[in-house]
Design an enzyme around this catalytic site. Structure first.
Site, mmCIF file in Angstrom:
data_model
loop_
_atom_site.group_PDB
_atom_site.id
_atom_site.type_symbol
_atom_site.label_atom_id
_atom_site.label_comp_id
_atom_site.label_asym_id
_atom_site.label_seq_id
_atom_site.Cartn_x
_atom_site.Cartn_y
_atom_site.Cartn_z
ATOM 1 N N ARG A 118 36.736 33.550 46.169
ATOM 2 C CA ARG A 118 36.171 34.699 46.896
ATOM 3 C C ARG A 118 34.670 34.798 46.690
ATOM 4 O O ARG A 118 33.917 35.158 47.600
ATOM 5 C CB ARG A 118 36.826 36.003 46.419
ATOM 6 C CG ARG A 118 38.245 36.193 46.893
ATOM 7 C CD ARG A 118 38.882 37.381 46.194
ATOM 8 N NE ARG A 118 38.199 38.622 46.446
ATOM 9 C CZ ARG A 118 38.062 39.611 45.544
ATOM 10 N NH1 ARG A 118 38.568 39.484 44.327
ATOM 11 N NH2 ARG A 118 37.445 40.713 45.851
ATOM 12 N N HIS A 156 37.477 50.162 34.460
ATOM 13 C CA HIS A 156 36.990 49.052 35.266
ATOM 14 C C HIS A 156 35.994 49.600 36.284
ATOM 15 O O HIS A 156 35.946 50.805 36.532
ATOM 16 C CB HIS A 156 38.154 48.374 36.002
ATOM 17 C CG HIS A 156 37.895 46.925 36.325
ATOM 18 N ND1 HIS A 156 38.118 45.912 35.422
ATOM 19 C CD2 HIS A 156 37.427 46.320 37.441
ATOM 20 C CE1 HIS A 156 37.809 44.752 35.979
ATOM 21 N NE2 HIS A 156 37.378 44.975 37.213
ATOM 22 N N LYS A 185 44.567 42.549 36.573
ATOM 23 C CA LYS A 185 43.963 42.456 35.227
ATOM 24 C C LYS A 185 44.275 43.715 34.422
ATOM 25 O O LYS A 185 44.597 43.647 33.239
ATOM 26 C CB LYS A 185 42.438 42.297 35.338
ATOM 27 C CG LYS A 185 41.996 40.966 35.897
ATOM 28 C CD LYS A 185 40.517 40.728 35.686
ATOM 29 C CE LYS A 185 39.613 41.522 36.583
ATOM 30 N NZ LYS A 185 39.436 41.009 37.937
ATOM 31 N N ASP A 209 44.167 35.658 39.155
ATOM 32 C CA ASP A 209 42.927 36.318 39.567
ATOM 33 C C ASP A 209 41.734 35.394 39.380
ATOM 34 O O ASP A 209 40.865 35.307 40.245
ATOM 35 C CB ASP A 209 42.708 37.624 38.787
ATOM 36 C CG ASP A 209 41.404 38.294 39.215
ATOM 37 O OD1 ASP A 209 41.221 38.478 40.431
ATOM 38 O OD2 ASP A 209 40.552 38.565 38.354
HETATM 39 N N1 URA Z 1 36.031 43.627 40.063
HETATM 40 C C1 URA Z 1 37.089 42.788 39.963
HETATM 41 O O1 URA Z 1 37.603 42.556 38.886
HETATM 42 N N2 URA Z 1 37.550 42.240 41.087
HETATM 43 C C2 URA Z 1 37.033 42.484 42.293
HETATM 44 O O2 URA Z 1 37.521 41.954 43.272
HETATM 45 C C3 URA Z 1 35.929 43.347 42.397
HETATM 46 C C4 URA Z 1 35.445 43.917 41.248
#
Ligand code: URA
Length: 444
Positions: free
Chosen positions: A172, A85, A191, A165
């Site tokens: 956000r 990620h 995630k 999320d």
């Molecule tokens: N990537 C994500 O999945 N979430 C975040 O809050 C920032 C970057």
């Protein structure tokens, strides 16, 4: 406890316990917590932060808002399931599109649950959504099958995996509550843990293009995520990266798909992008037990990039989730172009000394390539390409970048913003630091 009581507690700087956090997250998913309450909660967390215990509770509650994948019935070696990620950066999300097929070509299995664009940074799934037919939200069984068959799959938010999320993310994105260690930890780790990998490699950027302004902030975020990973029994490597400039040469959904294909097929490879892709992939190969150290792993990854296996994997990954089978052979045929595609030149000749990458990301949002409200669709066609790099000499022949806009007025506004974001100097600047600044490894 009502949602407002919990928000008040966080607003007043008090810690929430695990049960309170779990109840709030549950309310988000079942719909009893409103978007306004999510916004107030995220702002309270942004301003007051969360303790390590709260961050762990938030990540696990968000993970448990949906299913956690069970790989036991899938005939793949569990130790080879490793995910990656990025914590976010301008131009940085396409690294996932490059690493997943490359790691798969090296023998790693990568179940990658990524996100939409967030504030001024792009999102992997927005890029893949620009490909006609691509289904970035398949049911979990189809996702797992695609991983087993092709070695990797990249999907976005689904109602099955970490659905909390997706709901918090959308709020956000448009409420200036992205740059929070606690909220990024919860978002990413929920995630990552939902797809149940054995190991994780996360790049944590700092600089003008990243959510973390300084290396110290990035280190705090990396420590926070590695603590959650270890607590969940997952080995992790966090790579701290320098994202003080646009990473690579394109910013935008369809244009980053083209950059992805160009990279995988060897048509064009930016040096910093190459370094980061090989560094991340090598860490994944080691975590999967396919090499003894990162030097050996990097050689394997280098070879799989050079012999076309990564490009081949990408082609299979795209078609496994509904995209055209020949996408890698002719991406431009499938991607919608913008109406106006024209270079923007600097006002004076000179060397690129610095750039405000966040402003450049916001220019993309203003062009329509990012969201201004949670429900907004994005324009996949707009973006910036051929972006200059720090140290490049700009003149009448060498532009700052090429702007892809819907109309003249938007092109003009973007051009003014891009010019103001790039600082030109008479002498060449000091070279950038290496893309990978530091590394934090933690085993459970
Ligand atoms: N990537 C994500 O999945 N979430 C975040 O809050 C920032 C970057």
């Amino acid at each position: 406890m009502q949602p407002q009581d919990l928000i008040r507690k966080k607003r007043d700087g008090q810690a929430l316990d695990g049960a309170e956090i779990a109840a709030f997250v549950h309310g988000i998913v079942e719909g009893s917590v409103s978007q306004g309450q999510i916004g107030a909660f995220t702002m309270a967390v942004y301003l007051n932060g969360m303790s390590a215990a709260e961050r762990i509770a938030l990540s696990l509650a968000m993970r448990d808002s949906g299913r956690v994948l069970d790989w036991s019935s899938i005939p793949i070696e569990p130790g080879r399931i490793i995910d990656k990620h990025s914590s976010g950066g301008v131009g940085d999300e396409k690294i996932t599109l490059l690493v997943v097929p490359l790691a798969a070509a090296c023998g790693v299995y990568v179940p990658n649950l990524s996100g939409w664009g967030l504030d001024y940074c792009g999102g992997e799934i927005d890029m893949l959504d620009s490909v006609p037919g691509y289904n970035g939200a398949p049911p979990p069984d189809k996702f797992m099958q695609a991983v087993a068959e092709t070695g990797g799959a990249i999907i976005g938010p689904t109602p099955d995996l970490a659905p909390a999320d997706a709901k918090i993310f959308k709020v956000r994105d448009v409420t200036a509550t992205v740059e929070s260690v606690a909220l990024i930890t919860g978002s990413i780790m929920s995630k990552k843990l939902a797809s149940a990998p054995r190991g994780l490699v996360i790049t944590v950027g700092s600089g003008s293009g990243a959510y973390m302004a300084t290396v110290d902030d990035a280190r705090e975020l990396a420590e926070s995520m590695s603590e959650v990973a270890a607590g969940a029994g997952v080995a992790s490597v966090m790579l701290l990266t320098d994202l003080d400039a646009v990473l690579g040469t394109a910013v935008g959904a369809a244009v980053e798909m083209i950059e992805t294909v160009d990279f995988l097929t060897g048509r064009y490879r930016d040096a910093r992008v190459t370094d980061l892709v090989l560094s991340v992939t090598a860490e994944m190969v080691v975590l999967a037990g396919l090499a003894d150290d990162v030097t050996a792993a990097r050689h394997i990854a280098d070879a799989r990039l050079a012999d076309g296996s990564a490009a081949d994997r990408f082609a299979r990954m795209v078609s496994a989730l509904g995209g055209p089978a020949d996408f890698v052979d002719r991406p431009a045929h499938y991607l919608e172009p913008a109406a106006i595609v024209r270079p923007v030149f600097a006002d004076e000749a000179g060397y690129v000394a610095r750039m405000n990458a966040k402003e450049i990301g916001l220019t993309l949002v203003a062009l329509g390539g990012g969201r201004k409200r949670p429900e907004d669709p994005i324009d996949h066609a707009v973006g910036l390409t051929d972006f200059c790099q720090i140290g490049d000499a700009l003149n009448d022949d060498k532009p700052i970048c090429v702007i892809h806009a819907r109309n003249e007025a938007e092109w003009e506004r973007a051009a003014a913003r891009v010019r103001a974001s790039v600082e030109i100097a008479a002498a060449p600047p000091a070279p950038l630091p290496p893309i990978v600044i530091d590394r934090i490894e933690r085993r459970p």
